[in-house]
Design an enzyme around this catalytic site. Structure first.
Site, short mmCIF file in Angstrom:
data_model
loop_
_atom_site.label_atom_id
_atom_site.label_comp_id
_atom_site.label_asym_id
_atom_site.label_seq_id
_atom_site.Cartn_x
_atom_site.Cartn_y
_atom_site.Cartn_z
N GLU A 6 0.68 -1.49 -0.41
CA GLU A 6 0.58 -0.26 -0.25
C GLU A 6 0.79 1.49 0.13
OE1 GLU A 6 -3.24 -1.09 2.68
OE2 GLU A 6 -4.33 -1.43 1.56
N CYS A 15 -2.03 -4.42 -5.53
CA CYS A 15 -2.40 -6.20 -4.89
C CYS A 15 -1.13 -6.85 -5.38
CB CYS A 15 -3.85 -6.52 -5.95
SG CYS A 15 -5.39 -5.45 -5.25
N GLU A 17 -1.51 -9.98 -6.19
CA GLU A 17 -1.34 -10.85 -7.20
C GLU A 17 -0.69 -10.50 -9.08
OE1 GLU A 17 -4.42 -10.32 -5.54
OE2 GLU A 17 -6.17 -10.97 -5.59
N CYS A 56 -6.84 -7.32 -10.90
CA CYS A 56 -6.36 -7.99 -11.01
C CYS A 56 -6.17 -9.04 -11.86
CB CYS A 56 -6.41 -9.14 -9.56
SG CYS A 56 -5.05 -7.93 -8.61
N1 THU Z 1 -6.23 -6.06 -1.99
C1 THU Z 1 -4.96 -7.26 -2.89
O1 THU Z 1 -3.54 -7.02 -2.82
N2 THU Z 1 -6.30 -8.27 -3.44
C2 THU Z 1 -7.23 -8.41 -4.25
O2 THU Z 1 -7.62 -8.48 -5.17
C3 THU Z 1 -8.32 -7.67 -3.61
C4 THU Z 1 -7.19 -6.63 -2.56
C5 THU Z 1 -5.65 -5.51 -1.58
C6 THU Z 1 -4.95 -3.73 -2.17
C7 THU Z 1 -5.20 -3.80 -0.51
O3 THU Z 1 -4.21 -3.15 -0.09
C8 THU Z 1 -6.32 -4.09 0.01
O4 THU Z 1 -6.54 -5.63 -0.28
C9 THU Z 1 -7.52 -3.46 0.98
O5 THU Z 1 -8.04 -3.51 -0.16
#
Ligand code: THU
Length: 160
Positions: free
Chosen positions: A64, A73, A75, A115
């Protein structure tokens, strides 16, 4: 007017013990990667592990940023690295595990739309399906034999 109905085909595993051994191990690697998430804003950590045809395993976790949209994300962190490091190796399987740091997440957490679009690109590039397994911190695991099952009517290079 015609109606178009879209169905999808997913498998649900009750627990990790029901998974094939290699997938169970891949999920464990994803779970370890999840511990490296940097998620101070959402407190939601995600880990992903990708098995390549050459036997390599690539991992990623969500990263983040104070400027929220700049984060990435798990993925996409993993699949872009796989694409960058092993551009010619087929992506076989992706395991995803996700959950809140504030409460126990026991439902499977699917990859977000962005993703799915990113994974779709590699599935089309390699002309072979990518198997996806996703879960919460514990509980059921959902399997999709292909990303295409999760993203009908996708936008791809053929329309450009
Ligand atoms: N997030 C992921 O890493 N993958 C996803 O497919 C959905 C969301 C993360 C993004 C962010 O850092 C946190 O989860 C909350 O949305």
């Amino acid at each position: 007017m015609k109606e178009l109905q879209i169905t999808t085909d997913l498998q649900i595993f009750e627990s990790l013990n029901e998974l094939p051994k290699t997938v169970k191990e891949l999920m464990k690697v994803a779970s370890e990667a999840r511990l490296k998430a940097y998620a101070p804003y959402s407190n939601f950590s995600v880990g992903a592990a990708i098995l390549l045809e050459n036997g390599e395993i690539i991992t990623g976790s969500n990263q983040e940023n104070a400027s929220f949209p700049s984060g990435l994300c798990a993925e996409r962190t993993a699949i872009y690295y796989a694409g960058a490091k092993f551009p010619n190796s087929i992506i076989k399987t992706m395991a995803i595990i996700a959950g809140s740091q504030n409460h126990k997440t026991i439902t499977p957490i699917p990859p977000c739309g962005a993703c799915r679009q990113a994974i779709a690109e590699y599935e089309i590039k390699q002309a072979q399906p990518i198997e996806l397994y996703f879960m919460g911190e514990e509980g059921e695991i959902i399997k999709s034999n292909s990303l295409a099952n999760l993203l009908p009517l996708l936008f791809d290079k053929n329309v450009l």
